[in-house]
Write an enzyme that holds these catalytic residues in place. Structure first.
Site, PDB file in Angstrom:
ATOM      1  N   CYS A   1       0.835  -1.210   0.000  1.00  0.00           N
ATOM      2  CA  CYS A   1       0.000   0.000   0.000  1.00  0.00           C
ATOM      3  C   CYS A   1       0.864   1.253   0.000  1.00  0.00           C
ATOM      4  O   CYS A   1       1.272   1.741   1.049  1.00  0.00           O
ATOM      5  CB  CYS A   1      -0.941  -0.002   1.201  1.00  0.00           C
ATOM      6  SG  CYS A   1      -1.986   1.471   1.321  1.00  0.00           S
TER       7      CYS A   1
ATOM      8  N   CYS B   1      -0.433   4.176   1.954  1.00  0.00           N
ATOM      9  CA  CYS B   1      -0.328   4.058   3.415  1.00  0.00           C
ATOM     10  C   CYS B   1       1.094   4.324   3.879  1.00  0.00           C
ATOM     11  O   CYS B   1       1.317   4.958   4.902  1.00  0.00           O
ATOM     12  CB  CYS B   1      -0.689   2.655   3.892  1.00  0.00           C
ATOM     13  SG  CYS B   1      -2.287   2.074   3.390  1.00  0.00           S
ATOM     14  N   ASP B   2       2.053   3.782   3.165  1.00  0.00           N
ATOM     15  CA  ASP B   2       3.396   3.658   3.722  1.00  0.00           C
ATOM     16  C   ASP B   2       4.463   4.522   3.060  1.00  0.00           C
ATOM     17  O   ASP B   2       5.585   4.608   3.557  1.00  0.00           O
ATOM     18  CB  ASP B   2       3.831   2.188   3.666  1.00  0.00           C
ATOM     19  CG  ASP B   2       2.843   1.273   4.396  1.00  0.00           C
ATOM     20  OD1 ASP B   2       2.078   1.798   5.238  1.00  0.00           O
ATOM     21  OD2 ASP B   2       2.829   0.079   4.113  1.00  0.00           O
TER      22      ASP B   2
END
Lengths: 314, 112
Positions: A140, A143-144
């Site tokens: 992701c 997300c990261d």
């Protein structure tokens, strides 16, 4: 006692939510078992929940964020009376009517079922993956990516999602290597042009990741050349996987007809499965187009197919 | 009454973790993280249902990146359970309520 609905929709990406909007507007009060939170695309809202800007969904000339689009679709379905359960179906029985589905011990029944469970990201299948996920290995980017500011990282894959991730990650990373299995990209022309024009992205052709180094976090990867078999090392602190998807059909093995690859088979030009009254739409039955708009389109087909089929019962 | 979720900052992090009578679950999150948003309601429910058994707290990694770095958070959501001031469990990635309660069972009294 089972909780009964006329229409049960399993899955809540663009296909499932469009089916929900249509069946709800038709007064069928559908129940949507939408899935449960996850950091893979197997979650309520589906694959778009892990994307950023969606530029090709008609009606949004400025683009729209994937999660925002899905939130709006869900609200639209709810407005017309669709009910939602934020759980994952654990078992189904379509052998007799009404059809039945369970969330652990809770039983639901329905006159008609629409399957729209979508697809989820594939992993590389390396033994070190479970240990390193969340420690430099990610599926992701949205997300990261933030945690890799100023670092050198790599993305595996050559399709639209890989290129979108690579592009997004250049906001943070000092350099993004794109590791591509073949000597060409699968991605659309516009995405290719953007990636090639981005100075921070460098493409490593004909290569696969054969090993991820690092005990408690990613400390580099070993690449294997797909042409020569030669191995080489790439010093990266982050690795993002975007090598494609597999359909979420484990639930339907031995129940619904599927291809060897797991994609559900529908009668051409319709959403009918091999079981009368059970319909399939979206990526779970489509490995060709796989777009939000085609998923939504087939979700509409499933709703109409189901509606018409229900009218002819009794 | 719903028990509120504790908001952690650099100013209160160590103090809150160190002085908590119950295990404390810290949700490392950020505004731009979809899966973080997806688990927020799950955490809110657990905070209410398990009030007195476990404290739910959240730390915004955008604002307090130094704390995220201290605990090697490289992926969000990451949930870290601290028990008596020590890291007792670490979960990476969003999960559903059932799965999360299973993971937290060791910190909760046997109530069924």
């Amino acid at each position: 006692m089972a909780i009964h609905h006329k229409v049960l929709i399993i899955g809540s990406g663009p296909a499932g939510l469009t089916a929900a909007i249509y069946t709800a507007r038709a007064g069928l009060l559908p129940l949507v078992i939408e899935g449960e939170p996850s950091s893979t695309s197997d979650q309520p809202g589906g694959q778009l929940m892990l994307t950023t800007e969606v530029e090709n969904f008609p009606g949004f000339p400025e683009g729209i964020m994937g999660p925002e689009l899905m939130t709006r679709c869900r609200e639209q379905a709810a407005r017309f009376g669709a009910e939602f359960i934020t759980e994952k179906v654990t078992r189904v029985d379509f052998s007799s009517r009404p059809f039945r589905a369970w969330v652990r011990e809770t039983e639901y029944s329905a006159d008609s079922v629409i399957v729209s469970t979508g697809a989820q990201s594939l992993m590389l299948g390396l033994p070190e993956e479970p240990r390193l996920i969340g420690h430099g290995l990610s599926t992701c980017a949205t997300c990261d990516g933030f945690f890799f500011r100023g670092q050198e990282i790599a993305v595996v894959g050559g399709g639209d999602s890989a290129l979108e991730e690579a592009q997004f990650l250049t906001r943070f990373a000092s350099k993004v290597h794109l590791i591509v299995r073949r000597d060409a990209l699968r991605a659309s022309k516009i995405m290719q042009e953007r990636a090639l024009a981005n100075e921070k992205i460098s493409i490593i052709w004909n290569s696969t990741v054969s090993k991820i180094h690092g005990d408690d976090k990613v400390a580099g990867v070993e690449l294997t050349n797909t042409q020569t078999g030669a191995t080489s090392e790439l010093g990266v602190t982050g690795l993002f996987i975007a090598i494609g998807h597999r359909p979420n059909t484990d639930l339907f093995k031995g129940v619904l007809d599927m291809e060897d690859s797991g994609y559900l088979i529908t009668k051409p030009g319709s959403t009918y499965t091999n079981i009368d009254g059970v319909f399939a739409c979206g990526d779970v039955q489509d490995h060709t187009y796989r777009q939000a708009i085609t998923a939504a389109g087939s979700g509409c087909m499933a709703a109409l197919d189901s509606e018409r089929w229900l009218e002819h019962q009794h | 009454m719903a028990q509120s979720i504790t908001t952690l900052t650099s100013a209160n992090f160590d103090e809150t973790i160190g002085s908590s009578d119950t295990p404390i679950l810290v949700d490392f999150w950020a505004e731009w993280c979809g899966p973080c948003k997806a688990i927020a309601p799950v955490l809110a429910e657990i905070a209410t249902e398990q009030a007195g058994n476990i404290t739910i707290a959240k730390l915004n990694v955008d604002d307090f990146g130094d704390i995220a770095m201290r605990f090697n958070v490289m992926s969000i959501p990451t949930l870290i359970v601290f028990n008596k001031g020590e890291v007792a469990k670490r979960l990476v990635g969003a999960v559903g309520k059932g799965k999360l309660l299973q993971e937290l069972a060791e910190f909760l009294p046997n109530s069924h």
